[in-house]
Scaffold this motif. Structure first.
Motif, PDB file in Angstrom:
ATOM      1  N   CYS A 102       0.812  -1.215   0.000  1.00  0.00           N
ATOM      2  CA  CYS A 102       0.000   0.000   0.000  1.00  0.00           C
ATOM      3  C   CYS A 102       0.845   1.264   0.000  1.00  0.00           C
ATOM      4  O   CYS A 102       2.033   1.252   0.301  1.00  0.00           O
ATOM      5  CB  CYS A 102      -0.907   0.023   1.228  1.00  0.00           C
ATOM      6  SG  CYS A 102       0.025   0.129   2.779  1.00  0.00           S
ATOM      7  N   ARG A 103       0.183   2.347  -0.314  1.00  0.00           N
ATOM      8  CA  ARG A 103       0.637   3.698   0.018  1.00  0.00           C
ATOM      9  C   ARG A 103      -0.350   4.339   0.992  1.00  0.00           C
ATOM     10  O   ARG A 103       0.047   5.104   1.858  1.00  0.00           O
ATOM     11  CB  ARG A 103       0.750   4.565  -1.240  1.00  0.00           C
ATOM     12  CG  ARG A 103       1.026   6.024  -0.923  1.00  0.00           C
ATOM     13  CD  ARG A 103       1.305   6.882  -2.127  1.00  0.00           C
ATOM     14  NE  ARG A 103       1.395   8.288  -1.734  1.00  0.00           N
ATOM     15  CZ  ARG A 103       1.841   9.267  -2.500  1.00  0.00           C
ATOM     16  NH1 ARG A 103       2.245   8.983  -3.744  1.00  0.00           N
ATOM     17  NH2 ARG A 103       1.879  10.509  -2.072  1.00  0.00           N
ATOM     18  N   TYR A 104      -1.623   3.970   0.838  1.00  0.00           N
ATOM     19  CA  TYR A 104      -2.688   4.569   1.638  1.00  0.00           C
ATOM     20  C   TYR A 104      -3.321   3.525   2.556  1.00  0.00           C
ATOM     21  O   TYR A 104      -3.485   2.372   2.173  1.00  0.00           O
ATOM     22  CB  TYR A 104      -3.781   5.157   0.739  1.00  0.00           C
ATOM     23  CG  TYR A 104      -3.249   6.125  -0.284  1.00  0.00           C
ATOM     24  CD1 TYR A 104      -2.962   7.448   0.053  1.00  0.00           C
ATOM     25  CD2 TYR A 104      -3.007   5.717  -1.595  1.00  0.00           C
ATOM     26  CE1 TYR A 104      -2.461   8.337  -0.891  1.00  0.00           C
ATOM     27  CE2 TYR A 104      -2.508   6.589  -2.546  1.00  0.00           C
ATOM     28  CZ  TYR A 104      -2.233   7.902  -2.187  1.00  0.00           C
ATOM     29  OH  TYR A 104      -1.722   8.767  -3.128  1.00  0.00           O
ATOM     30  N   VAL A 105      -3.688   3.970   3.775  1.00  0.00           N
ATOM     31  CA  VAL A 105      -4.419   3.117   4.707  1.00  0.00           C
ATOM     32  C   VAL A 105      -5.635   3.903   5.206  1.00  0.00           C
ATOM     33  O   VAL A 105      -5.495   5.010   5.751  1.00  0.00           O
ATOM     34  CB  VAL A 105      -3.557   2.680   5.905  1.00  0.00           C
ATOM     35  CG1 VAL A 105      -4.366   1.748   6.818  1.00  0.00           C
ATOM     36  CG2 VAL A 105      -2.274   1.999   5.445  1.00  0.00           C
ATOM     37  N   LYS A 106      -6.812   3.323   4.972  1.00  0.00           N
ATOM     38  CA  LYS A 106      -8.050   3.913   5.499  1.00  0.00           C
ATOM     39  C   LYS A 106      -8.439   3.172   6.762  1.00  0.00           C
ATOM     40  O   LYS A 106      -8.507   1.939   6.769  1.00  0.00           O
ATOM     41  CB  LYS A 106      -9.168   3.830   4.461  1.00  0.00           C
ATOM     42  CG  LYS A 106     -10.503   4.382   4.963  1.00  0.00           C
ATOM     43  CD  LYS A 106     -11.493   4.590   3.829  1.00  0.00           C
ATOM     44  CE  LYS A 106     -11.956   3.283   3.221  1.00  0.00           C
ATOM     45  NZ  LYS A 106     -13.005   3.487   2.200  1.00  0.00           N
ATOM     46  N   ILE A 107      -8.696   3.906   7.820  1.00  0.00           N
ATOM     47  CA  ILE A 107      -9.112   3.314   9.098  1.00  0.00           C
ATOM     48  C   ILE A 107     -10.500   3.847   9.432  1.00  0.00           C
ATOM     49  O   ILE A 107     -10.694   5.060   9.584  1.00  0.00           O
ATOM     50  CB  ILE A 107      -8.124   3.659  10.224  1.00  0.00           C
ATOM     51  CG1 ILE A 107      -6.699   3.267   9.816  1.00  0.00           C
ATOM     52  CG2 ILE A 107      -8.521   2.961  11.521  1.00  0.00           C
ATOM     53  CD1 ILE A 107      -5.638   3.740  10.789  1.00  0.00           C
TER      54      ILE A 107
END
Length: 525
Positions: free
Chosen positions: A153-158
């Motif tokens: 990834c580059r992005y992590v949505k929490i």
């Protein structure tokens, strides 16, 4: 690449324990590094971008310690570049003592689209279990969390799915423990004065680096397997950059160790829980065992490996010869018998003829090194026969192109592979490549994998400046559209193309797309 076709549970395989032992002895040491996110971002729809989304920064990631999250709220963090590793964070309760578990949902994206569009709407035919997401229930807070799966990834949505109304959550110490078996960084380019080529080179290197794990993976997101077509191209880039040649050697021994009962090399291998050969067999991929071995020997002069693996390489030639018809042409069929490119309309006959001749030439060099006179004689005879047959059966003088299959299809792939095979003299091949550029066929190229061979064909006929422009136009377009690593599939005229039915399942860091660094460094572009 993934394929769910051509399954036969009755296939029988052989295992060479000596080869497996050699491969085990070449297991690389994994390198770990802890990286932290740079920013909290939001996703914004942008119809001008290939995948339709971009991100805008909202705040530095260091501000997360002052932010409280409740049910229905979410954040997206940006690590600033493509990463492969293990995600962790500290989760704390703020307010009354937590009287219920905290339910969090994590979504990992190589690109903005993967954290912008809901996975619930996924309609692709590959398993949705490849979509990078995880639900977590925390019964005790505070909690130090390290998600067990490796993510890409580059992005992590929490997302905070649920908590008790009595408390909120604070997230601290977000990080990725990144992993690769690349143990050093290649030297910077010294000869290039083109900023775009330098950027393309850097993106190529990160693409390969993130695919270098215990083997050369085809993609760290999906499939995480050792595919022969990818391995061949990764190895070429590796020789010009990281120089971890033992990793190439390990992969060659793995393929030779688990073959079909008749000696045919599988198209790909599973690494866990044990080394398992997939029951997918492709003519071009099996032949690329020969090409990959010859490339490795040419660089390393490792004669012991050559003598041990030559019988496996020669067996691929023998089995491929069984598919040659009485007219000297590879027999066509409707099943998934060769790959060549992801194109549902592409006929594989003529390009496969080219691949076979190309690999026969590689086999000849190996046979000469091991002084196998009998095999040399067979190979020389077959190269001559297959080249003559290609000109007689596949060349269409009226159309000015090679044709393929019963429908006399004209494609990029057919011209490219028969040029790489050396069919026709040098002037003929150069003229054909010029015509291909001037009169593009309807059956185009869909992947960086096929584009690699197109660039290789241009260079083989001395069209260096044209090759440079094509690299800038194709891979440079991905760079200009924000690619941190190069994608599995890219058609500039149809950027959302996916052979799997959804762009969400495409791999955006894919081994076969890393080859500009090979061309830039080998040919000093």
């Amino acid at each position: 690449m993934s394929q769910g076709m051509q399954k036969n549970i009755e296939l029988r395989f052989t295992r060479n324990n000596a080869f497996l032992s050699t491969a085990t002895g070449l297991l690389p040491t994994l390198q770990y590094r802890c990286v932290e996110p740079l920013n909290v971002v939001e996703t914004v729809c942008d119809a001008n971008l290939p995948l339709g989304w971009k991100t805008l920064p909202l705040a530095p990631a260091t501000s997360l310690g002052q932010r409280l999250l409740g049910p229905g709220e979410e954040i997206i963090v940006d690590f600033g570049t493509h990463c492969v590793g293990y995600f962790g964070l500290r989760c704390e309760a703020v307010g009354s003592p937590p009287d219920a578990p905290a339910h969090l949902k994590f979504t990992f994206g190589e690109t903005p689209v993967e954290v912008a569009e809901s996975f619930e709407n996924y309609t692709g035919w590959l398993s949705s279990s490849w979509l990078q997401q995880e639900d977590l229930y925390l019964d005790v807070l505070p909690a130090e969390v390290r998600l067990p799966r490796r993510y890409c990834c580059r992005y992590v949505k929490i997302q905070v799915i649920s908590t008790s109304p009595k408390f909120s959550l604070r997230l601290r110490d977000l990080h990725l423990n990144t992993v690769t078996s690349a143990s050093s960084e290649p030297a910077m380019l010294m000869h290039s004065s083109c900023p775009l080529l330098e950027k393309i080179d850097r993106v190529s290197l990160l693409t390969l680096k993130n695919c270098m794990q215990e083997v050369f993976e085809d993609g760290p997101k999906r499939d995480r397997r050792l595919w022969l077509g990818d391995l061949r191209l990764q190895a070429l880039v590796n020789y010009q950059t990281f120089g971890q040649n033992d990793l190439v050697k390990r992969c060659l021994y793995l393929f030779a160790a688990v073959t079909r009962e008749d000696g045919l090399v599988s198209a790909n291998l599973f690494m866990k829980p044990d080394i398992i050969a997939d029951d997918t067999f492709l003519l071009d991929y099996s032949l690329f065992f020969v090409a990959t071995l010859e490339d490795y020997i040419d660089v390393t002069h490792d004669l012991q490996t050559l003598h041990e693996l030559w019988p496996t390489a020669w067996r691929q030639i023998e089995l491929a010869l069984e598919r040659i018809g009485s007219n000297g042409i590879v027999r066509d069929s409707e099943d998934w018998w060769a790959f060549i490119d992801w194109h549902e309309s592409l006929n594989k006959q003529a390009p496969s003829q080219g691949v076979f001749i190309y690999c026969l030439k590689k086999a000849l060099r190996l046979a000469e090194r091991v002084a196998d006179k009998q095999s040399q004689q067979i190979i020389v005879s077959e190269i001559t026969r297959l080249k003559k047959a290609a000109m007689k059966e596949l060349w269409n003088e009226e159309k000015g192109f090679f044709t393929s299959g019963s429908q006399l299809q004209i494609s990029y792939a057919s011209q490219v592979w028969l040029v790489l095979a050396g069919v026709g003299d040098a002037l003929f091949r150069a003229s054909l490549m010029r015509r291909l550029l001037a009169e593009p066929p309807e059956i185009k190229m869909n992947t960086p994998y096929m584009m690699h061979h197109f660039i290789d064909a241009l260079l083989s006929v001395g069209q260096k400046e044209c090759a440079i422009e094509e690299i800038k136009k194709y891979w440079g377009s991905m760079v200009k559209n924000g690619a941190d690593t190069f994608w599995e599939l890219y058609d500039p005229s149809h950027p959302e193309f996916s052979p799997y039915g959804s762009k969400l399942i495409n791999s955006y860091c894919h081994a076969w797309s890393c080859t500009p660094a090979y061309f830039i460094r080998k040919y000093q572009l």
